[in-house]
Structures are given as structure tokens and as C-alpha cells.
Design a protein around this motif. Structure first.
Motif, PDB file in Angstrom:
ATOM      1  N   GLY A 122       1.130  -1.225   0.090  1.00  0.00           N
ATOM      2  CA  GLY A 122      -0.259   0.143  -0.284  1.00  0.00           C
ATOM      3  C   GLY A 122       1.000   1.129  -0.391  1.00  0.00           C
ATOM      4  N   GLY A 123       1.207   2.318   1.204  1.00  0.00           N
ATOM      5  CA  GLY A 123       2.190   3.082   1.399  1.00  0.00           C
ATOM      6  C   GLY A 123       3.398   3.061   1.723  1.00  0.00           C
ATOM      7  N   ASP A 124       4.106   3.806   1.747  1.00  0.00           N
ATOM      8  CA  ASP A 124       4.892   3.699   2.346  1.00  0.00           C
ATOM      9  C   ASP A 124       5.660   2.327   3.545  1.00  0.00           C
ATOM     10  OD1 ASP A 124       5.606   4.963  -0.333  1.00  0.00           O
ATOM     11  OD2 ASP A 124       5.935   7.081   0.900  1.00  0.00           O
ATOM     12  N   SER A 125       4.330   3.221   4.677  1.00  0.00           N
ATOM     13  CA  SER A 125       4.685   2.562   5.756  1.00  0.00           C
ATOM     14  C   SER A 125       4.319   0.664   6.093  1.00  0.00           C
ATOM     15  CB  SER A 125       4.985   3.604   6.525  1.00  0.00           C
ATOM     16  OG  SER A 125       4.060   4.483   7.527  1.00  0.00           O
ATOM     17  N   ASN A 126       4.463   0.707   7.004  1.00  0.00           N
ATOM     18  CA  ASN A 126       3.687  -0.658   7.899  1.00  0.00           C
ATOM     19  C   ASN A 126       2.423   0.170   7.860  1.00  0.00           C
ATOM     20  OD1 ASN A 126       5.001  -2.634   7.598  1.00  0.00           O
ATOM     21  ND2 ASN A 126       5.758  -2.446   9.863  1.00  0.00           N
ATOM     22  N   ASP A 127       1.397  -1.126   7.351  1.00  0.00           N
ATOM     23  CA  ASP A 127      -0.097  -0.587   8.332  1.00  0.00           C
ATOM     24  C   ASP A 127      -0.512   0.804   7.020  1.00  0.00           C
ATOM     25  OD1 ASP A 127      -0.333  -2.614   9.343  1.00  0.00           O
ATOM     26  OD2 ASP A 127       0.177  -1.886  10.732  1.00  0.00           O
ATOM     27  N   ALA A 128       0.115   1.322   5.808  1.00  0.00           N
ATOM     28  CA  ALA A 128      -0.709   2.410   5.427  1.00  0.00           C
ATOM     29  C   ALA A 128      -0.951   2.374   4.066  1.00  0.00           C
ATOM     30  CB  ALA A 128       1.191   3.612   5.234  1.00  0.00           C
ATOM     31  N   PRO A 129      -2.188   2.511   3.737  1.00  0.00           N
ATOM     32  CA  PRO A 129      -2.643   2.068   2.619  1.00  0.00           C
ATOM     33  C   PRO A 129      -1.998   3.231   1.830  1.00  0.00           C
ATOM     34  CG  PRO A 129      -4.451   3.568   3.708  1.00  0.00           C
ATOM     35  CD  PRO A 129      -2.574   3.438   5.129  1.00  0.00           C
ATOM     36  N   ALA A 130      -2.450   2.900   0.237  1.00  0.00           N
ATOM     37  CA  ALA A 130      -1.852   3.611  -0.992  1.00  0.00           C
ATOM     38  C   ALA A 130      -3.902   4.096  -1.002  1.00  0.00           C
ATOM     39  CB  ALA A 130      -1.891   2.878  -1.811  1.00  0.00           C
ATOM     40  N   GLY A 131      -2.978   5.149  -1.870  1.00  0.00           N
ATOM     41  CA  GLY A 131      -4.457   6.443  -2.727  1.00  0.00           C
ATOM     42  C   GLY A 131      -5.199   7.298  -1.980  1.00  0.00           C
ATOM     43  N   LYS A 132      -5.823   8.361  -2.040  1.00  0.00           N
ATOM     44  CA  LYS A 132      -6.386   8.893  -1.587  1.00  0.00           C
ATOM     45  C   LYS A 132      -7.229   8.775  -0.615  1.00  0.00           C
ATOM     46  CE  LYS A 132      -5.199  12.645  -5.028  1.00  0.00           C
ATOM     47  NZ  LYS A 132      -5.374  13.904  -5.429  1.00  0.00           N
ATOM     48  N   TYR A 133      -7.304   9.645   0.146  1.00  0.00           N
ATOM     49  CA  TYR A 133      -8.572   9.186   1.429  1.00  0.00           C
ATOM     50  C   TYR A 133      -9.715   9.150   0.426  1.00  0.00           C
ATOM     51  CZ  TYR A 133     -12.330   9.465   5.014  1.00  0.00           C
ATOM     52  OH  TYR A 133     -13.128  10.079   6.152  1.00  0.00           O
ATOM     53  N   GLY A 134     -10.766   7.530   0.819  1.00  0.00           N
ATOM     54  CA  GLY A 134     -12.011   8.152   0.574  1.00  0.00           C
ATOM     55  C   GLY A 134     -12.052   6.646  -0.370  1.00  0.00           C
ATOM     56  N   SER A 135     -10.702   6.699  -1.238  1.00  0.00           N
ATOM     57  CA  SER A 135      -9.902   5.712  -2.554  1.00  0.00           C
ATOM     58  C   SER A 135      -9.124   4.755  -2.166  1.00  0.00           C
ATOM     59  CB  SER A 135     -10.122   6.020  -3.467  1.00  0.00           C
ATOM     60  OG  SER A 135      -9.275   6.897  -3.742  1.00  0.00           O
ATOM     61  N   ASN A 136      -9.034   4.524  -0.859  1.00  0.00           N
ATOM     62  CA  ASN A 136      -7.713   4.316  -0.301  1.00  0.00           C
ATOM     63  C   ASN A 136      -7.712   2.491  -0.433  1.00  0.00           C
ATOM     64  OD1 ASN A 136      -8.424   5.914   2.245  1.00  0.00           O
ATOM     65  ND2 ASN A 136      -6.136   5.893   1.843  1.00  0.00           N
ATOM     66  N   THR A 137      -6.640   1.533  -0.860  1.00  0.00           N
ATOM     67  CA  THR A 137      -6.521   0.360  -0.883  1.00  0.00           C
ATOM     68  C   THR A 137      -5.148  -0.354  -0.509  1.00  0.00           C
ATOM     69  OG1 THR A 137      -4.440   0.606  -2.934  1.00  0.00           O
ATOM     70  CG2 THR A 137      -7.150   0.394  -3.576  1.00  0.00           C
ATOM     71  N   ILE A 138      -5.283  -1.103   0.672  1.00  0.00           N
ATOM     72  CA  ILE A 138      -4.435  -1.843   1.506  1.00  0.00           C
ATOM     73  C   ILE A 138      -3.886  -3.320   0.938  1.00  0.00           C
ATOM     74  CG2 ILE A 138      -5.758  -1.886   3.799  1.00  0.00           C
ATOM     75  CD1 ILE A 138      -3.228  -1.379   4.442  1.00  0.00           C
ATOM     76  N   SER A 139      -3.677  -3.964   0.729  1.00  0.00           N
ATOM     77  CA  SER A 139      -2.927  -5.624   1.289  1.00  0.00           C
ATOM     78  C   SER A 139      -1.833  -6.187   2.334  1.00  0.00           C
ATOM     79  CB  SER A 139      -3.163  -6.410  -0.107  1.00  0.00           C
ATOM     80  OG  SER A 139      -4.422  -6.474  -0.834  1.00  0.00           O
ATOM     81  N   TYR A 140      -1.690  -7.056   2.619  1.00  0.00           N
ATOM     82  CA  TYR A 140      -0.811  -7.894   3.052  1.00  0.00           C
ATOM     83  C   TYR A 140      -0.105  -9.103   3.141  1.00  0.00           C
ATOM     84  CZ  TYR A 140      -1.917  -4.252   7.006  1.00  0.00           C
ATOM     85  OH  TYR A 140      -2.611  -3.099   7.763  1.00  0.00           O
ATOM     86  N   GLN A 141       1.248  -9.168   2.526  1.00  0.00           N
ATOM     87  CA  GLN A 141       1.993  -9.876   1.531  1.00  0.00           C
ATOM     88  C   GLN A 141       2.951 -10.496   3.004  1.00  0.00           C
ATOM     89  OE1 GLN A 141       5.302  -9.298  -0.862  1.00  0.00           O
ATOM     90  NE2 GLN A 141       3.647 -10.477  -2.147  1.00  0.00           N
ATOM     91  N   PRO A 142       2.348 -12.034   3.416  1.00  0.00           N
ATOM     92  CA  PRO A 142       3.290 -12.813   4.305  1.00  0.00           C
ATOM     93  C   PRO A 142       3.974 -13.481   3.458  1.00  0.00           C
ATOM     94  CG  PRO A 142       0.818 -13.751   4.308  1.00  0.00           C
ATOM     95  CD  PRO A 142       0.595 -12.408   3.834  1.00  0.00           C
ATOM     96  N   LEU A 143       5.400 -12.650   4.043  1.00  0.00           N
ATOM     97  CA  LEU A 143       6.737 -12.998   3.771  1.00  0.00           C
ATOM     98  C   LEU A 143       7.554 -14.246   4.319  1.00  0.00           C
ATOM     99  CD1 LEU A 143       8.758 -12.390   1.245  1.00  0.00           C
ATOM    100  CD2 LEU A 143      10.150 -10.368   3.161  1.00  0.00           C
ATOM    101  N   ARG A 144       8.109 -15.261   3.511  1.00  0.00           N
ATOM    102  CA  ARG A 144       8.869 -16.570   4.749  1.00  0.00           C
ATOM    103  C   ARG A 144       9.536 -17.191   3.008  1.00  0.00           C
ATOM    104  NH1 ARG A 144       4.053 -17.889   3.707  1.00  0.00           N
ATOM    105  NH2 ARG A 144       3.120 -18.481   5.621  1.00  0.00           N
TER     106      ARG A 144
END
Lengths: 832, 211
Positions: free
Chosen positions: B43-65
Motif C-alpha cells: 500500500g503506502g510507504d510504511s507498515n499498515d499504510a494504505p495506498a491512494g487518497k482518502y476515500g479511495s484507499n487500498t491495502i493488502s498484506y503479504q506474509p513473507l517467508r
């Protein structure tokens, strides 16, 4: 084997503990004792003895399997064929159980040192009993029983016997002391209950798949009740659409099919606007409204009170069974206007109630309510809550009565001054659609209260005394003035059990200065050296959950779950019920507490509860089966037959003629008219016109922290390591405005206190707002705490902590005023 | 190889809570400061930060191993054979009894740049939050001057169980199985759903999928 390991981390595989490394961290309360077998090595062959344990934290109350090897809780697995899988919080309980933050033995504050300075002296249980007993008895003799007081939270331990409603309440009740009603998470329930909605009669979560829409107003279960995510996603797989109305892009909004962004704390306006739309367009569920709500009830136009049968020569009528006990009730029936008879008749005998009354002596609740909501045009709604026309239309269309809607309600809308009205207005909105009683149609969310009916019958003592509840929100005023409701009310002793009033409640700086500092003695009974425990004079070590047997009746499913004892009590800790048995002897009520043994307690838990008897639930059968259902259905659906509305007439209410405050307080409750119908008013602090807005431009609310429940994970645990820093989520535009960089340490402050957090830019947080993860203790921040920034004013009828009604300013932190880590590292005289 | 074990994570169900990471911690008795599994924010630039502007945000999480690659670059560079591809299961194993801590594998693995936890060098004697081994007790020994990583819960798989991170996911976001078996849940899932992989062009043939 006895060890003297005195650091909070351990070296494994060497067979001998090496304790020469530098002390890490600042949280350790005490050295380790001999409860851990440090000889064991990797390459364990044995699975271990299996137990069934149940988390009693305020989230999903999961049952799971624990495996014990060499006397240690060593492994945890999800229970087979059980949908609730333990999350990182539950999995981390092992590291918590063996944490050095455990209080290992009774202690007293070293004489001459300040509260909170971390200077302790180890004492015996008997010495603790003598000290507490002397204070308790002396206080009662001098000032009366109410001068002794207790504070209990409960989100951390909600088992039947050892939880906050367990045997310890028999002890406190027997003394007739003051109980500080914690006064949080109450507004929503009071609002729903005023409207006759039984929040906890929700359908089981497996029913979500039958809904067309699942609507959440301000709820965030994805982080608050992680296990519910499975059921929400299953519902999406089955075609249900999830709608989240929330000022921020919460974890739940992120998973929704539709996020409806609104401003903070103005949901009442939205609900009233939607109600007006249903009425204006005639799309409400007319049959339901006429026959299952107060719509046709007659209000005396002169007094605002309902017209009742007694004024027309009617005798008492049989009312709906009282929802708590199932016992029959008698009511003075409310009158309606009969179309055919042309006169008022009792509502429960009338076949043709009128929507409107032709006699101007009366007005129907429907007409009064219609008039009340008529001002809520879309323009007025959006001016209050900033919803778009498109989103408003979307919500209106989704909520149409033909759609099967599950309303998932948590505490979000209730965490404001106007939270009661948000709950009341939500009830009125749901009343327009009658979405009850069928698969896919439900109202619920925080479905834990029902389990409370699995009783605490034995918490009522045989001496006829009970604690007297006083809201904690009045505590500082009472301690300052010595007066409650005009009468002298001295309080000298405080016993905190199952709760953290510093951190878990509001305005902690004031609580310290105006409440705690004025107590002659503070006794804290806890497993851990919490912020509150650090402030004690006497510390009593309680056991963690693996050290005792208990029953957890709360949960999203209609089951009762056993939590088995896996290991012996660690150190000198005692299970809470045993603490009650022991300490009651010293405070003069030992005979009353100890006339109830554990077997008698369990009989009281189940034998008088019809649902338990009907389903064969007793302690014996539960010990065998570990989990038992108390309903017949495979998937329980709430309010079938529309029999579970809990108003006096068994209907939903949007006009209550004589509303009562939730509890007595020193607030002004004279504005009765505002309370009769759901009413919008702007919140004092977060409102755009707030007197605080100019100096403190950012509102401030919390999200449930996915890695901890309340204040339960301040010590070093795996979950804490995953999410270690207290963060403040802010919109990047606000970051720029106030000279903040993403990831930098910032000082958040207001007129109550301050706190250093890490700035976390988040474009899903509304501009002008901030959000913090709840649950970080004073020992985890470099300065201050978030609970020092939260307001303690309250609505006079809800009498509820307005956790989200805060404003702050933010600035880069220059490192000044940092806390002294030494105060979080206790020194214990007499420790091994 | 008889088996080709893989994990598929459903972005829609993953909430980024970290239960997978903590389940792994317990099962493998993972030392402090070491994670075999972490969670990246998409998503955004840091942990738990979504992408996009307020109202049209998106976020996903990707477990990494560890991606348990078909042709792992770590195996090629390991001078002592501590990192090897298990012939039976396709799991990329790490034998800490053999590892000499040279970090060649860390330098070679392209996934080290994606986030933390793929491989971790343990310099000093590892430390733990509790004073006894937790989990199944079947994890490799934890030693100073070695590199550790996910072994895909090799011993659990041998016992017919799924990896702890999969079993510990409260939202049921993870599916584990054998890609050599066309009837396995994961094979059917990947046949039916669109998916992506991390650095699919790295040439290593990762076996972690994201739906």
C-alpha cells in the motif's frame, strides 16, 4: 531445579542459565523462580499432556489446546474442527505467563517512598492479610462500609469463578463497600436497550452467509475480534456485501465491499436522515412498524407521557416475560387509538391501531417521531456527517426491507458524548426495516452478554449486603469534595481487582492526582506489574489462566467453554477465588465467602439457568465435553418470532416517555425531552465547533490493537515484538502541516497531558483526525501515555467514558521530559 | 521430486495481523529478534499504510517467508551444504548443525530485499522469552553464528500436518499443499484463481503464491 535467572531473556540449550548479559528492557518486575525447567533442550520427543483452555479476553473467547511438558505450558494448537483459531494474542499468552512482569509474591510499598517509585518489600500472604484487614476494618468502623471501595475492569479475565464477576464479588458484596462502576463501553448498549433492542440476541456468525448485506457502523471487528474475519469472508464468498461506515479506512473498511467515509461522531445525524428518507418515500416496513414498534402508542400531548390503561379503568395486563429471568411481568398497558372503536384501547387488545390520532388530546408516537425527524434533509445530514449523496443513496438502497441485512454493532459509535443517541437512533433506523428473526437478518456484534446469565448466583452473599455502585467518572469529584449527591461520601481505601484504571480508563493524570493520591491505601490484585499495580501500596499476586480451572460462557457462539487447569500456580500466586477465600478472613467476611465451595459455585452457575438445565450442562458434563451448546439450533438465529424486544411492551421504541440515566451520577439530567427520542447533538470536544478546536486542531480516537487486548501485552511477548511501538496514525497532509515526518517521534498533547508516539502516515485517516493503537502502557512510551490525553467528561444519561472524544496538537519531539526508565524497574527488598 | 509443497495466501482474507508469524515463533521455538515469517504491507510507504487518497484507499498484506524455490540461489552458493533442496518434498532446508554462518545464502537470496525474515543471521548465543523450548520441539537447534530460516515445518508435514503458519491463520487465508498433486486444494485453487508471486522473474521458481 532452582535458578536465579534475573534477566528477562533466556538462553537455551546449554543446560545452565547464563545470566551475565546486560539487562534488556525495563519491564521486568521480578526474577524468575523455579517454575521453569531450564534443563530441557531442543529435540523434544514428547507431545505433552493435552488440555482445553479458553481465552477470556474481550475479543472472541477462543478455546484451544495446550500441551504441557515438564510442568511447563509448552505448546498450543487450534482445537480440531473448531472455527475460532487462536490469534497472535492468544498464542503469545505463553510468553506472558512466564514473563518477568509477573507479580510473584505479596509485596508492600517501602515505607517512605512514593507511590509508583518502584520500591517494594516482599511480605507473606498473612502479612498482606493483616495490613489490608486492619485498613478495611478501621475504615469501615470510622467512616462506614462505603469508605472502602473497589475498582474492577474485567476485559482481561472473564471466567465465571475467577473473573471479575466471580467469587471475589461475593466477598466485596458481603462488605457492602463502594464499587466504582468503570463506566465504559456502555453508551451503545444503553441506546439500543432504550429502544428495546437486545444487542446480544445476535445470530451466530455462521448465519452471515445468508445475508445480502452486512452493515457495520463504526465497528472494526477485523482487529477487535480477529476470528470473526473468517465468518465475514465466508459471507463474502457466499455473495454477501460488507458495508462499513467509518471516518477512517480501518482494517474492516479495508476488507469491505463498500466503505462509506463520514466525519467522526455524527452517526446520529446519518441515521435520522435515513429514517426520514424511509418515511418520506414510504419504503419502511409498515406492518412491522405498526405492530412491533411504539408507532401507534398514544402520547398525552400535554405531558409527553404515554396514555396508560389505568387512567381508563383498565387493570394490569400481562407483559412480555422479563428478558433476564424469563419471569412473567405485569404492565400498565399503553393505549392506542382504535380505528373501529374511535377511542383509546390497550395496545395488546387492539386489532386496528391507528397511525394518527384524531383526538388532539393525544398524538401517536409515529406522528411525533415523524415530526422529529422531518428536519433531517440530506443537506442537513451531510452538513453534520459529510456523507456524499451517492453514498447516502447507496446506504438507503442497501437497507431496504426486502434485503436481508445483518447489523454488526460494536462500540465505535458509542465512544462519544452522543454515543447513547447513536445507539438509540440506530435502533430506530433498524425499526424502519424490521430486519429480524430470519436467517440473514440480524442485529448483534459484541455478543458476549448472554453468557453472563450463566451465573454468578453465589456472588450474592448470605448477609444481605451488596456493593453500592458509583460511576468512576464521578470518582475524582467525590474524592475532592467528600460529597456525593449532597451527602458526605468519604472514601479511604481502594482495592483494584481485574482492572487497570490507569491506561484502561480515561484521564489518567487526573485519576492519579485527584483519586489515587487521596487514598489511604491502594491494594492491587493482579498477575502483572501494570501501570495501576505500580501505583499500589499492597500487591497481591494472582494466577494466570493456565493455573486454574474456570468456565467461559461468553462468546460469539452459543456455547459454554471449559478452561482447564494446566499447571500449578506459579510462585506464590493464587487464583482469584482463592485470594477471595484467603483475604475475606482478614476483612471480616470469611465465613460468608467460605460457606460456598467451588462445587456449590458451579451449581449456582448452571442449575438455575434454564438453558443449561435443558441442554444438560453441568460442571461434570462440561468437564467431559469441554464445550457445550445451550441452544438447539445448528446455527442460532436471533429474535425468531420477534419475541425478544426488551422494552416493557415487547416492542421497539423510538419514543420513551420517561427515560432513565444508565446509572446515578452527579450530572445534570434535567433535559428529559432530549432523551425521549433519538436526537443529534454535536460532541463537546470532537465537534467542529468545539471550544478546543482552535488550540487542538486534531481529533484523536483509537483502533483496537490487533496485537493486544486492552492493557494485556505491555510486557515483552511475541505479539508485542510484532507490533512494538505506540503509533499515531495521521494523514500525510496533516504531517506536512505540522512539520512531522513519517516514522518520527512526535509529542501529542492537550490540556490534560501528553504522550510521545511514532508518527505513522496513513492516507486512510481523515484529515484533521488522528488514530492510535490502544493499549500501550506508560512503560512503553518515552513520555506520558495516551490515557493521559483522554477526556473524562460524559453524557449525563450514558454516564460513559467518551474514549473517542479527544483533541490534540502534535509536534516533533525534541527528547525533553523523557520518563525515567528506573521507575519501571522495580527494586524488591527480600527478593531472592 | 515426489512432492512440491507450496502455500497460497488469499490477499482478501489476510488482515496482516501477524498470527502466522507468532504461530511460527511458537512452533519453531524461534529466538528473540528472529522471525521466519513476517508480514509486508502492500500500500503506502510504511507498515499498515494504505495506498491512494482518502476515500479511495487500498491495502493488502503479504506474509513473507522463504519462498522454497525450485532452483534456489541460496543452495548454489552454500559452501558446506547446510542449505539444500530436500528431494522428497522440495522444501529448501537449512541445517544449523552444518551452517558455518558465512552469510553467502543471505547475499544470494533475491528475497532478502523484499522484507525481513526470509533469512536471519544469528551472531551471538540466541535468547528466548521463556526458559524452555516451546512448540513441537522438532525445530532445528538454534545456535550462534548460523543462518536460520523457515523449513516449512518439515517435521509437521512429515506427520501429516500443515505448517504452523497455515494452521495458525485465524482468517483462513492460507492454503498449503502439493502442487504435484492436481487434486490438492492448492492445485485446484491456483487453477481457478488468478495469482501472483514475488519476483517471479528472478529465475528461482518461488513456491509461494498470492491470490
Amino acid at each position: 531445579m532452582r535458578t536465579s535467572l534475573s534477566r528477562r531473556t533466556f538462553l537455551q540449550g546449554t543446560g545452565v542459565a547464563v545470566a551475565s548479559a546486560a539487562f534488556v528492557g525495563t519491564l521486568a518486575a521480578c526474577g524468575k523462580d523455579d517454575m521453569q525447567n531450564l534443563e530441557t533442550n531442543q529435540g523434544v520427543e514428547e507431545v505433552g499432556d493435552e488440555f482445553f483452555c479458553t481465552c477470556s479476553w474481550s475479543c472472541s473467547f477462543c478455546q484451544y489446546n495446550i500441551y504441557v511438558r515438564d510442568g511447563n505450558v509448552s505448546n498450543m494448537k487450534p482445537k480440531a474442527d473448531y472455527p475460532f483459531r487462536t490469534c497472535l494474542k492468544g498464542k503469545s499468552r505463553v510468553t506472558r505467563t512466564y514473563s518477568e512482569a509477573r507479580i510473584q509474591y505479596p509485596m508492600k510499598r517501602v515505607e517512605g517512598t512514593e507511590r509508583g517509585a518502584g520500591q517494594w518489600e516482599r511480605i507473606t500472604w498473612e502479612e498482606a492479610g493483616e495490613l489490608v484487614g486492619e485498613q478495611w476494618k478501621k475504615t469501615e468502623e470510622t467512616y462506614g462500609p462505603l469508605a472502602n471501595s473497589i475498582y474492577m475492569g474485567g476485559g482481561g479475565a472473564q471466567g465465571s469463578l475467577h473473573g471479575s464477576s466471580g467469587l471475589i464479588m461475593r466477598m466485596f458484596n458481603a462488605t457492602g463497600c463502594t464499587k466504582w462502576d468503570y463506566s465504559f463501553d456502555a453508551a451503545t448498549n444503553v441506546g439500543l436497550t432504550r429502544g428495546g433492542l437486545q444487542w446480544f440476541d445476535q445470530s451466530e456468525p455462521a448465519d452471515f452467509v445468508n445475508s445480502d448485506y452486512i452493515v457495520l457502523f463504526g465497528g472494526n471487528p477485523i482487529f477487535a475480534q480477529i476470528q470473526m474475519g473468517k465468518f465475514l469472508f465466508d459471507a463474502q464468498d457466499a455473495g454477501a456485501k460488507i458495508i462499513v461506515v467509518d471516518p477512517h479506512f480501518s482494517a474492516t473498511a479495508a476488507k469491505a465491499d463498500k466503505w462509506v467515509p463520514v466525519s467522526m461522531g455524527n452517526d446520529t445525524a446519518l441515521f435520522l436522515g435515513l429514517i426520514k428518507r424511509f418515511i418520506d418515500e414510504g419504503t419502511f416496513a409498515a406492518d412491522f412498524v405498526l405492530n412491533n414498534t411504539c408507532a401507534p402508542y398514544l402520547i398525552d400531548a400535554a405531558t409527553g407521557l404515554y396514555a396508560r390503561g389505568s387512567a381508563f379503568g383498565e387493570g394490569m395486563h400481562v407483559g412480555p416475560p422479563f428478558w433476564v429471568t424469563g419471569q412473567p411481568t405485569e404492565i400498565d398497558a399503553i393505549m392506542v387509538w382504535s380505528e373501529s372503536e374511535g377511542k383509546p384501547v390497550p395496545f395488546d387488545t387492539c386489532k386496528d391501531p391507528a397511525w394518527s390520532c384524531p383526538d388532539s388530546t393525544y398524538v401517536t408516537a409515529w406522528d411525533k417521531f415523524k415530526d422529529h425527524v422531518s428536519e433531517w434533509t440530506f443537506d442537513k445530514v451531510t452538513a453534520a456527517c459529510d456523507i456524499s449523496q451517492e453514498d447516502f443513496d447507496f446506504l438507503y438502497n442497501a437497507l431496504q426491507p426486502e434485503n436481508k441485512v445483518a447489523h454488526y454493532i460494536n462500540f465505535g459509535t458509542g465512544a462519544y458524548e452522543n454515543g447513547l443517541h447513536a445507539g438509540y437512533a440506530m435502533t430506530a433506523l433498524i425499526a424502519m426495516t424490521g430486519n429480524f428473526g430470519e436467517p440473514g437478518r440480524s442485529v448483534g456484534g459484541f455478543d458476549m452478554m448472554y453468557g453472563n446469565f450463566f451465573g454468578h448466583a453465589s456472588s450474592v452473599p448470605s448477609n444481605g449486603k451488596m456493593v453500592s455502585s458509583v460511576t468512576f467518572l464521578a470518582a475524582c469529584d467525590i474524592l475532592n469534595s467528600g460529597v456525593l449527591a449532597g451527602e458526605p461520601y468519604p472514601v479511604k481505601t481502594l482495592w483494584v481487582s481485574h482492572g487497570g484504571l490507569i491506561g484502561g480508563s480515561v484521564n489518567s493524570n487526573r485519576v492519579k492526582k485527584e483519586f489515587l493520591d487521596k487514598m489511604e491505601m491502594i491494594i492491587v490484585e493482579d498477575n502483572y506489574l501494570t501501570d495501576t499495580a505500580r501505583y499500589a501500596d499492597i500487591l497481591l499476586p494472582a494466577c494466570d489462566m493456565y493455573e486454574f480451572e474456570d468456565v467461559v460462557p461468553l462468546g460469539h457462539m452459543k456455547t459454554v467453554r471449559l478452561s482447564e487447569k494446566c499447571i500449578e500456580p506459579m510462585y506464590e500466586a493464587k487464583p482469584d477465588a482463592e485470594i477471595a477465600r484467603f483475604m475475606s478472613e482478614y476483612i471480616g467476611v470469611g465465613d460468608i465467602v467460605n460457606e460456598i465451595d467451588n462445587d456449590t459455585w458451579w451449581k449456582g452457575t448452571f442449575d438455575d439457568v434454564a438453558a443449561a438445565v435443558e441442554h444438560g450442562i453441568s460442571m461434570a458434563t462440561l468437564r467431559e465435553q469441554k464445550e457445550m451448546r445451550y441452544v438447539d439450533e445448528d446455527v442460532y438465529v436471533g429474535n425468531v418470532g420477534l419475541k425478544n424486544f426488551i422494552s416493557e411492551t415487547g416492542r421497539l421504541m423510538f419514543y420513551v416517555d420517561a427515560p432513565a440515566p444508565r446509572t446515578a451520577s452527579n450530572y445534570d439530567t434535567s433535559n428529559v425531552e432530549r432523551e425521549q427520542m433519538p436526537t443529534y447533538f454535536e460532541n463537546k470536544v470532537t465537534g467542529v465547533n468545539s471550544e478546543y478546536a482552535a488550540e487542538y486542531p486534531l481529533t484523536c480516537m483509537s483502533w483496537r490493537n490487533p496485537s493486544r487486548v486492552h492493557m494485556t501485552m505491555f510486557m515483552d511477548t511475541w505479539a508485542r515484538q510484532f507490533n512494538p511501538n505506540p503509533r499515531l496514525f495521521i494523514n500525510p497532509a496533516d504531517g506536512q502541516k505540522y512539520g512531522i515526518e513519517d516514522g518520527a517521534e512526535i509529542l501529542a498533547s492537550n490540556w490534560l497531558g501528553d504522550c510521545v508516539l511514532v508518527a505513522s502516515f496513513n492516507s486512510g485517516v481523515r484529515e484533521g483526525c488522528t488514530v492510535y493503537y490502544k493499549g500501550y502502557a506508560e512503560s512503553e512510551t518515552k513520555r506520558g501515555s495516551m490515557s493521559a490525553l483522554t477526556t473524562d467528561y460524559a453524557d449525563p444519561y450514558a454516564v460513559n467514558c467518551s474514549f473517542f472524544d479527544n483533541r490534540i496538537k502534535i509536534e516533533p519531539w525534541d527528547g525533553s521530559g523523557a520518563s525515567d526508565p528506573a521507575i519501571f524497574t522495580p527494586t524488591i527488598k527480600g527478593a531472592e | 521430486m515426489a512432492n512440491k509443497y507450496a502455500i497460497a495466501v488469499d490477499y482478501r482474507r489476510c488482515i496482516g495481523c501477524g498470527s502466522c508469524a507468532v504461530s511460527c515463533k511458537m512452533e519453531n521455538n524461534v529466538p528473540n529478534e528472529v522471525w521466519y515469517c513476517t508480514v509486508n504491507t502492500l500500500g503506502g510507504d510504511s507498515n499498515d499504510a494504505p495506498a491512494g487518497k482518502y476515500g479511495s484507499n487500498t491495502i493488502s498484506y503479504q506474509p513473507l517467508r522463504c519462498q522454497h524455490c525450485d532452483t534456489p540461489s541460496c543452495v548454489e552458493v552454500c559452501p558446506v551444504g547446510a542449505t539444500y533442496k530436500d528431494e522428497e518434498t522440495g522444501i529448501v532446508m537449512q541445517d544449523t548443525d552444518v551452517c558455518i554462518g558465512c552469510k553467502s545464502c543471505i547475499e544470494a537470496c533475491p528475497y532478502m530485499a523484499v522484507g525481513a525474515g526470509v533469512r536471519t543471521y544469528i551472531g551471538d548465543t540466541p535468547e528466548f522469552l521463556v526458559g524452555f523450548p516451546v512448540g513441537s520441539g522438532q525445530a532445528p537447534n538454534h545456535k550462534a553464528n548460523t543462518v536460520e530460516k523457515c523449513n516449512l515445518c518439515y517435521s509437521r508435514i512429515a506427520n501429516g500436518e500443515v505448517p504452523a503458519c497455515v494452521e495458525g491463520c485465524p482468517t483462513y487465508a492460507c492454503t498449503f499443499g502439493d502442487l504435484n498433486d492436481p487434486e490438492s486444494d492448492i492445485s485446484k485453487l491456483l487453477a481457478a484463481r488468478e495469482y501472483e508471486q514475488i519476483l517471479p522473474d528472478s529465475g528461482t521458481g518461488p513456491n509461494m503464491y498470492f491470490l
